[in-house]
Design a protein around this motif. Sequence first.
Motif, mmCIF file in Angstrom:
data_model
loop_
_atom_site.group_PDB
_atom_site.id
_atom_site.type_symbol
_atom_site.label_atom_id
_atom_site.label_comp_id
_atom_site.label_asym_id
_atom_site.label_seq_id
_atom_site.Cartn_x
_atom_site.Cartn_y
_atom_site.Cartn_z
ATOM 1 N N GLY A 376 27.033 -57.363 -20.664
ATOM 2 C CA GLY A 376 28.192 -57.146 -20.827
ATOM 3 C C GLY A 376 28.433 -57.710 -22.395
ATOM 4 N N ALA A 377 27.429 -58.876 -22.453
ATOM 5 C CA ALA A 377 27.822 -59.646 -23.655
ATOM 6 C C ALA A 377 27.185 -58.793 -24.862
ATOM 7 C CB ALA A 377 27.146 -61.097 -23.833
ATOM 8 N N LEU A 378 25.962 -58.146 -24.483
ATOM 9 C CA LEU A 378 25.197 -57.158 -25.536
ATOM 10 C C LEU A 378 26.122 -56.135 -25.803
ATOM 11 C CD1 LEU A 378 22.606 -56.451 -26.856
ATOM 12 C CD2 LEU A 378 21.910 -55.452 -24.960
ATOM 13 N N ILE A 379 26.766 -55.586 -24.797
ATOM 14 C CA ILE A 379 27.771 -54.406 -25.038
ATOM 15 C C ILE A 379 29.052 -54.915 -26.051
ATOM 16 C CG2 ILE A 379 29.640 -52.958 -23.930
ATOM 17 C CD1 ILE A 379 27.647 -52.753 -21.686
ATOM 18 N N ALA A 380 29.440 -56.056 -25.832
ATOM 19 C CA ALA A 380 30.460 -56.647 -26.586
ATOM 20 C C ALA A 380 29.971 -56.788 -28.006
ATOM 21 C CB ALA A 380 31.076 -58.021 -25.928
ATOM 22 N N GLY A 381 28.937 -57.610 -28.236
ATOM 23 C CA GLY A 381 28.232 -57.678 -29.335
ATOM 24 C C GLY A 381 28.202 -56.497 -30.135
ATOM 25 N N CYS A 382 27.553 -55.175 -29.515
ATOM 26 C CA CYS A 382 27.492 -54.165 -30.192
ATOM 27 C C CYS A 382 28.958 -53.347 -30.552
ATOM 28 C CB CYS A 382 26.788 -52.911 -29.303
ATOM 29 S SG CYS A 382 25.044 -53.405 -28.947
ATOM 30 N N LEU A 439 33.470 -59.248 -20.699
ATOM 31 C CA LEU A 439 32.574 -58.610 -20.194
ATOM 32 C C LEU A 439 31.381 -59.345 -19.948
ATOM 33 C CD1 LEU A 439 32.797 -55.512 -22.617
ATOM 34 C CD2 LEU A 439 33.839 -55.704 -20.502
ATOM 35 N N MET A 440 31.190 -60.505 -20.092
ATOM 36 C CA MET A 440 30.020 -61.259 -20.025
ATOM 37 C C MET A 440 29.412 -61.132 -18.720
ATOM 38 S SD MET A 440 29.761 -65.433 -20.257
ATOM 39 C CE MET A 440 28.087 -66.358 -19.587
ATOM 40 N N ASN A 441 29.947 -61.225 -17.592
ATOM 41 C CA ASN A 441 29.375 -61.159 -16.483
ATOM 42 C C ASN A 441 29.796 -59.651 -15.559
ATOM 43 O OD1 ASN A 441 28.234 -63.739 -16.000
ATOM 44 N ND2 ASN A 441 30.348 -64.350 -15.724
ATOM 45 N N ARG A 442 30.037 -58.814 -16.448
ATOM 46 C CA ARG A 442 30.549 -57.444 -15.786
ATOM 47 C C ARG A 442 29.395 -56.595 -15.253
ATOM 48 N NH1 ARG A 442 35.978 -55.368 -16.504
ATOM 49 N NH2 ARG A 442 37.266 -57.291 -16.298
ATOM 50 N N PHE A 443 28.080 -56.399 -16.015
ATOM 51 C CA PHE A 443 27.220 -55.622 -15.843
ATOM 52 C C PHE A 443 25.940 -56.287 -15.436
ATOM 53 C CE2 PHE A 443 29.932 -53.772 -18.884
ATOM 54 C CZ PHE A 443 30.530 -52.681 -18.436
ATOM 55 N N ASN A 444 25.901 -57.464 -14.720
ATOM 56 C CA ASN A 444 24.642 -58.268 -14.709
ATOM 57 C C ASN A 444 24.534 -57.819 -13.102
ATOM 58 O OD1 ASN A 444 25.170 -59.667 -16.988
ATOM 59 N ND2 ASN A 444 25.842 -61.343 -16.015
ATOM 60 N N GLU A 445 22.975 -57.831 -12.826
ATOM 61 C CA GLU A 445 22.667 -57.583 -11.559
ATOM 62 C C GLU A 445 22.963 -58.699 -10.477
ATOM 63 O OE1 GLU A 445 18.528 -56.822 -11.737
ATOM 64 O OE2 GLU A 445 18.745 -55.138 -12.954
ATOM 65 N N LYS A 446 22.994 -59.836 -11.001
ATOM 66 C CA LYS A 446 23.491 -61.081 -10.140
ATOM 67 C C LYS A 446 24.398 -61.745 -10.929
ATOM 68 C CE LYS A 446 18.941 -61.448 -8.074
ATOM 69 N NZ LYS A 446 17.743 -62.524 -7.979
ATOM 70 N N GLU A 447 25.490 -62.357 -10.027
ATOM 71 C CA GLU A 447 26.477 -63.223 -10.365
ATOM 72 C C GLU A 447 25.752 -64.754 -10.935
ATOM 73 O OE1 GLU A 447 29.669 -60.602 -10.680
ATOM 74 O OE2 GLU A 447 29.525 -62.683 -11.076
ATOM 75 N N GLU A 448 26.353 -65.432 -11.575
ATOM 76 C CA GLU A 448 25.784 -66.960 -11.779
ATOM 77 C C GLU A 448 26.072 -67.727 -10.478
ATOM 78 O OE1 GLU A 448 27.938 -67.813 -15.426
ATOM 79 O OE2 GLU A 448 26.040 -68.587 -15.897
ATOM 80 N N PRO A 449 24.945 -68.356 -9.996
ATOM 81 C CA PRO A 449 25.062 -69.106 -8.867
ATOM 82 C C PRO A 449 26.226 -70.039 -8.791
ATOM 83 C CG PRO A 449 22.949 -68.935 -9.831
ATOM 84 C CD PRO A 449 23.655 -68.617 -10.689
#
Length: 619
Positions: A376-382, A439-449
């Motif tokens: 999500g952060a990569l998408i935001a940066g783009c 968007l930081m955690n929207r498209f990650n495979e896993k949530e932060e623990p």
Amino acid sequence: MNNRELAEAILKEVGGAQNIHSYANCMTRLRLQLKDESKANRTALNELAGVLGTQQQGNQFQIILGGKVLKVANEFNELVPMNNEENVGVEEKKKGGISNVLNTLSSILTPALPPIIAGGLLKGLIFMVINFGWANGNGDTIIFFNGLSDCMFYFFPFLLAVSSAKKFKTNEYMALALAGLLMYPFAIADGQQIIRIFGFVPIAVVDYSASVLPIIFSVWLLKHVKRFFDAKIPEMVNMVFSSLLSLVITAPIAMCLLAPLGYYTGEYVALGVKWLIDFSPLLSGLIIGSTRALLVLGGMHHALNPIMQQEISSFGGSQLLAMALMSTIAQATATLVIYFRAKQTEEKQVALSAVVPAYLGITEPAIYGVLIKYRGALIAGCIGGGVGAAVSNVMGGVCYGFVMPGLLSLPAFMGKGFFGIIVGMIVTIVVSAVLTFILMNRFNEKEEPEERTGKTEQTTPIDLRIGDVTIQSPVIGEIVPLESISDATFSNEILGKTIAISSLDGTIYAPFDAEVKAVFPTKHAIGLESLATGAEILIHVGLDTVTLDGKGFNLKVKQGDKIEKGQTILTFDKAKIRSNQLNDVVLVVLTNSEQFKSVDKNQRTETINLENDLFSIIR
């Protein structure tokens, strides 16, 4: 230890980049060709967290990493750039066509960049000093430093002659002679644009200062002509006559055909980019600014360098560099937001270490080490880079020197359009920061623990039945004793419980309903995950069959496919493998063996078919 740190530790223990002749990776390991194998510290390597083992296989020193090999290899690529023919990595040699052309241009331009970057920064400082009225633009001091900032651009063919000669493996001083010919001020009548040698061969009189392609084309021809004469002329007189004939043949062809071709190719490419930008500054800014990070991710961003330099040569400034600056600021800002939002200390440290280089223009650590994990952060940066580049483009943002786009190079952007650069940067920072936060955690495979609830969660995607799970054979054939396998990675079951099978029909079938998790480009290895049980297996056909580069393999699936039990997923030519003196044994590895209470293997040696069990698992 994260992937970057592991790659750095591996590089240190194999003797550093200077000890690596070439390298590649397969599905499970880094494969290095070392100049001095005695410098590799196998004991220290085996003790590294993440390294499953090491082995020497022929002329390859192999570091076994299992499933994380691709991520570590990406970091390794950043640490060990292979930019000349002597040190070209195995994977790079396999490329062709457009990829090979782009890699060649990049490897020629990269060594010549330091003086160009220095000249661009100096030119920016001169713009700033004059614009603020701190010095007289016609004073001797400014004239001197202006000459210093211009000389590396004006005489750029000389710089490229050296790096081109190194890339093409030919004599650097002969290449410099050709650059001198390109820059030579022929004494001709005013207005004359053509001279004729031998009375009929036309030579266009063109200003090749600051050009890129003419000298590269010319040195490429020199390589082939000189190699021909070196092979034909006796060594006793080779130095004299080979050099003479090489120049006499190369120079007219270069000046008559190749140099003008390179010159006008560069000019028209620059004009094409200029036309696209003028046609729609908004659209071109959105496209270029939003995709640059993806080019960096694929290692293709250097391919734009010749166009940027041609822009500066043709028009006095580069709008592409201004758009690249916005993308750089966007990636750095997204990484900075991750630093503040991440909960784990290790992730904060990785992000912070990547932020400063990113703002200075080096975004690889941020993209590879941070943003690729937080999609999500990569998408935001783009998006932020695209919006900022569009604003800057519309407002006339331009860079007046070839520089690494970052905060330190801002003086090179000072001049007409600098206000557009400032506004574009502000927009970039705001858009990138806000979108990263959302968007930081929207498209990650896993949530932060840390963001999970305090309850223990089931993390393995398997059903909740208690009891035995069986995995049936993907091969029809004979089970082979592991002790007969010469590869210690498999015979010692470093990657997980392993069974070796000699296939009767050269066909691999799906042993269960699964998702294809990984497919190696050379088609000899496939990773599968059971949809029902979560068991993960690696099916590896043959030993060292990566060297066949896919020849003899017919892959039926691709990564991400959902497949059904019994479906044919791969066929291979047993005769082809054996004709190359390679073992065609099929190795089936349960790569997540450690997740189960116990795993029993089928130890039978008789013929096995698709209905026979390989592994019996208790969870």
